[in-house]
Enzyme design. Structure first.
Site, PDB file in Angstrom:
ATOM      1  N   GLY A 242       0.898  -1.166  -0.112  1.00  0.00           N
ATOM      2  CA  GLY A 242      -0.105  -0.082   0.021  1.00  0.00           C
ATOM      3  C   GLY A 242       0.946   1.089   0.203  1.00  0.00           C
ATOM      4  N   GLU A 277       3.572  -7.055   1.696  1.00  0.00           N
ATOM      5  CA  GLU A 277       2.995  -7.244   0.218  1.00  0.00           C
ATOM      6  C   GLU A 277       3.077  -5.984  -0.611  1.00  0.00           C
ATOM      7  OE1 GLU A 277      -1.225  -8.309   1.228  1.00  0.00           O
ATOM      8  OE2 GLU A 277      -0.257 -10.170   1.973  1.00  0.00           O
ATOM      9  N   PRO A 278       4.493  -5.421  -0.589  1.00  0.00           N
ATOM     10  CA  PRO A 278       4.477  -4.155  -1.536  1.00  0.00           C
ATOM     11  C   PRO A 278       4.307  -4.598  -3.293  1.00  0.00           C
ATOM     12  CG  PRO A 278       6.554  -5.024  -0.979  1.00  0.00           C
ATOM     13  CD  PRO A 278       5.846  -5.876  -0.303  1.00  0.00           C
ATOM     14  N   GLY A 279       3.418  -3.649  -3.755  1.00  0.00           N
ATOM     15  CA  GLY A 279       3.426  -3.961  -5.483  1.00  0.00           C
ATOM     16  C   GLY A 279       3.841  -2.844  -5.888  1.00  0.00           C
ATOM     17  N   ARG A 280       2.933  -1.745  -5.747  1.00  0.00           N
ATOM     18  CA  ARG A 280       3.095  -0.391  -6.393  1.00  0.00           C
ATOM     19  C   ARG A 280       4.480   0.197  -6.229  1.00  0.00           C
ATOM     20  NH1 ARG A 280      -1.171   2.876  -8.121  1.00  0.00           N
ATOM     21  NH2 ARG A 280      -2.348   1.906  -6.683  1.00  0.00           N
ATOM     22  N   ARG A 317      -5.559   3.291 -15.801  1.00  0.00           N
ATOM     23  CA  ARG A 317      -5.321   4.180 -14.536  1.00  0.00           C
ATOM     24  C   ARG A 317      -6.147   5.430 -14.821  1.00  0.00           C
ATOM     25  NH1 ARG A 317      -1.489   5.525 -11.913  1.00  0.00           N
ATOM     26  NH2 ARG A 317      -2.576   5.262 -10.040  1.00  0.00           N
ATOM     27  N   TYR A 321      -9.146   5.404 -12.128  1.00  0.00           N
ATOM     28  CA  TYR A 321      -8.974   6.092 -11.054  1.00  0.00           C
ATOM     29  C   TYR A 321      -8.698   7.725 -11.074  1.00  0.00           C
ATOM     30  CZ  TYR A 321      -7.512   1.389 -10.130  1.00  0.00           C
ATOM     31  OH  TYR A 321      -7.417  -0.112 -10.137  1.00  0.00           O
ATOM     32  N   CYS A 347     -13.280   4.673 -28.706  1.00  0.00           N
ATOM     33  CA  CYS A 347     -14.503   5.263 -28.849  1.00  0.00           C
ATOM     34  C   CYS A 347     -15.038   5.442 -27.541  1.00  0.00           C
ATOM     35  CB  CYS A 347     -15.458   4.534 -29.733  1.00  0.00           C
ATOM     36  SG  CYS A 347     -14.629   4.188 -31.246  1.00  0.00           S
ATOM     37  N   TYR A 376       0.053  -1.440 -12.253  1.00  0.00           N
ATOM     38  CA  TYR A 376      -1.271  -1.611 -12.540  1.00  0.00           C
ATOM     39  C   TYR A 376      -1.342  -0.983 -14.133  1.00  0.00           C
ATOM     40  CZ  TYR A 376      -1.519  -2.505  -7.725  1.00  0.00           C
ATOM     41  OH  TYR A 376      -1.275  -3.151  -6.612  1.00  0.00           O
TER      42      TYR A 376
HETATM   43  C1  LIG Z   1      -3.072  -5.202  -4.144  1.00  0.00           C
HETATM   44  C2  LIG Z   1      -2.701  -5.897  -3.094  1.00  0.00           C
HETATM   45  C3  LIG Z   1      -1.325  -5.435  -2.449  1.00  0.00           C
HETATM   46  C4  LIG Z   1      -0.568  -4.446  -3.173  1.00  0.00           C
HETATM   47  O1  LIG Z   1      -0.636  -3.261  -2.985  1.00  0.00           O
HETATM   48  P1  LIG Z   1       0.298  -1.884  -3.500  1.00  0.00           P
HETATM   49  O2  LIG Z   1      -0.587  -0.949  -3.333  1.00  0.00           O
HETATM   50  O3  LIG Z   1       0.408  -2.168  -4.948  1.00  0.00           O
HETATM   51  O4  LIG Z   1       1.437  -2.025  -2.719  1.00  0.00           O
HETATM   52  C5  LIG Z   1      -1.073  -5.990  -1.267  1.00  0.00           C
HETATM   53  N1  LIG Z   1      -1.721  -6.973  -0.792  1.00  0.00           N
HETATM   54  C6  LIG Z   1      -3.047  -7.157  -1.229  1.00  0.00           C
HETATM   55  C7  LIG Z   1      -3.911  -8.168  -0.501  1.00  0.00           C
HETATM   56  C8  LIG Z   1      -3.524  -6.582  -2.241  1.00  0.00           C
HETATM   57  O5  LIG Z   1      -4.686  -6.766  -2.875  1.00  0.00           O
END
Ligand SMILES: *Cc1c(COP(=O)(O)O)cnc(C)c1O
Length: 422
Positions: A242, A277-280, A317, A321, A347, A376
């Site tokens: 997050g 659980e980092p993604g972004r 995005r 968003y 379109c 994303y």
């Molecule tokens: C999407 C998600 C993440 C990653 O979130 P980021 O904002 O990209 O860090 C981590 N854990 C869970 C369960 C998610 O659904």
């Protein structure tokens, strides 16, 4: 910090000019930087270890960017994977991320997916509801195994830059409500099919202040203590992802060091293995979407439209968003900045990347890069308007490779068949 810089008057990814990639692979195309991916992972890891948080599991959230080459790049550094479907588990395994570093999250896991995860031997299944707990128990007992599970808690904390990516309030679909957590943990502990190993939470995405994360972490600590006070064993606390990234016009999110210090303060003296659980924050700045200008349209009222060959199906995005992406010409021209409405060919009026965006003057054929598109971006793309999925290219130093090819029209059409009555 990223590795997309102007060198010799044109934008390059590490040692590779973006023009070269566009000419070779065509546009639109996603380009990812290995050095940026690696750096973001290392910076986070060093911050967490440096704050005295032991040897945390950093389970990269696959949905941010699920390309197998990206997953391999991170897996080689020791990253695990946070997955939300069988497809993502399969991707993580294909990238040789060991099952012992794979978490299986998600609010709607199907029975077959649960069975697949158990057979694969994932580290834990993050349970989001009581009916899911019962289904995992049933599947595990039928296999004669004990499923390692964590309870994903909804800590009732508001966070996230946009309602669509806020997941931690009590009214969202995610996680087990606070008042139910202890009862369900005890229920899982008493089940021959389940082995509860911990708690998890994830309160939202693109979070730019630590207060909400701090509040959630404190609530999680309280739960850990209460569950242990009941004599139940609990070894892992997963604090989700997050953390936000700067999309150019926004406040700088807190650096990983501040985040780590906050967590260290909250979990002080609590003997648990931590998971994240980092993604972004790992993938966003490591990627750009390259597009070419098709037309510059000038209206009588003076409004200028920049029509690109990339569209909302390639980068959703902004439409989904209202997200802001910095747009940079790959070879900036001299001259006064011009305000453009930057749009794609789809379109729908929603297919607008930016309105009244001041950019250096652009002409048809010019290349532009959407910055901070590594998370994303490709994962949310579709074939809307029958536009082939944009290919993906990974750069490392002065090398680059196509890591997902653009499908041909034959590929796209071959998935469809006419029924025999036609
Ligand atoms: C999407 C998600 C993440 C990653 O979130 P980021 O904002 O990209 O860090 C981590 N854990 C869970 C369960 C998610 O659904």
């Amino acid at each position: 910090m990223n590795h997309f810089e102007l060198t010799g008057g044109e934008l390059a990814c590490e040692g590779v000019p973006l023009t070269r990639i566009a000419d070779e692979v065509g546009t639109p195309v996603y380009v990812y930087s290995t050095a940026t991916l690696e750096r973001h992972y290392q910076v986070l890891r060093e911050a967490l270890v440096g704050a005295g948080l032991g040897d945390p599991l950093i389970a990269y959230a696959v949905k941010a960017n699920s390309n197998v080459a990206v997953l391999s790049t991170l897996g080689r550094l020791g990253a695990g994977a946070d997955t939300v479907s069988e497809g993502e588990i399969r991707r993580a395994l294909a990238a040789r991320i060991p099952a012992e570093r794979i978490l299986f999250s998600g609010v709607g896991k199907r029975e077959a997916e649960i069975a697949f995860a158990l057979d694969a031997g994932v580290l834990e299944i993050n349970i989001e509801s009581e009916p899911e707990l019962e289904l995992v128990e049933k599947v595990a007992r039928a296999k004669g195994v004990r499923a390692s599970v964590a309870l994903r808690v909804n800590p009732d904390v508001k966070a996230g830059a946009h309602d669509k990516i806020s997941t931690g309030k009590a009214d969202s679909k995610f996680g087990i409500a606070l008042p139910d957590v202890e009862r369900l943990y005890a229920k899982a502990s008493n089940s021959p099919g389940l082995r509860p190993v911990g708690l998890a939470c994830h309160i939202g995405s693109q979070i730019s202040d630590l207060a909400s994360m701090d509040e959630a972490a404190r609530k999680m600590r309280g739960l850990v203590e209460r569950i242990r006070a009941e004599g139940l064993s609990l070894e892992r606390l997963d604090l989700g992802g997050g953390l936000g990234v700067p999309y150019f016009n926004q406040p700088e999110p807190p650096p990983p060091s501040e985040y780590a210090a906050m967590i260290a303060g909250v979990v002080k003296g609590l003997d648990v293995q931590l998971a994240f659980e980092p993604g972004r924050m790992i993938a966003a700045n490591a990627g750009v979407l390259l597009a070419r200008v098709l037309y510059v349209i000038e209206r009588p009222d003076g409004r200028r439209f920049l029509v690109l060959d990339a569209a909302m199906n390639d980068l959703l995005r902004p439409a989904m968003y209202d997200a802001y992406h910095d747009i940079r010409p790959v070879k900036p021209r001299e001259g006064e900045a011009v305000a453009y409405d930057v749009v794609g060919p789809v379109c729908e009026t929603g297919d607008t990347f930016a309105r009244d965006r001041k950019l250096p003057p652009l002409q048809p054929g010019d290349l532009v890069a959407f910055m901070t598109a590594g998370a994303y971006g490709a994962t949310m793309s579709s074939e809307y308007n029958s536009r082939p999925l944009a290919p993906e290219v990974l750069v490392k130093g002065d090398r680059h490779a196509v890591v997902r090819a653009r499908p041909s029209y034959e590929d796209m059409l071959s998935r469809e068949t006419a029924p025999d009555w036609l």
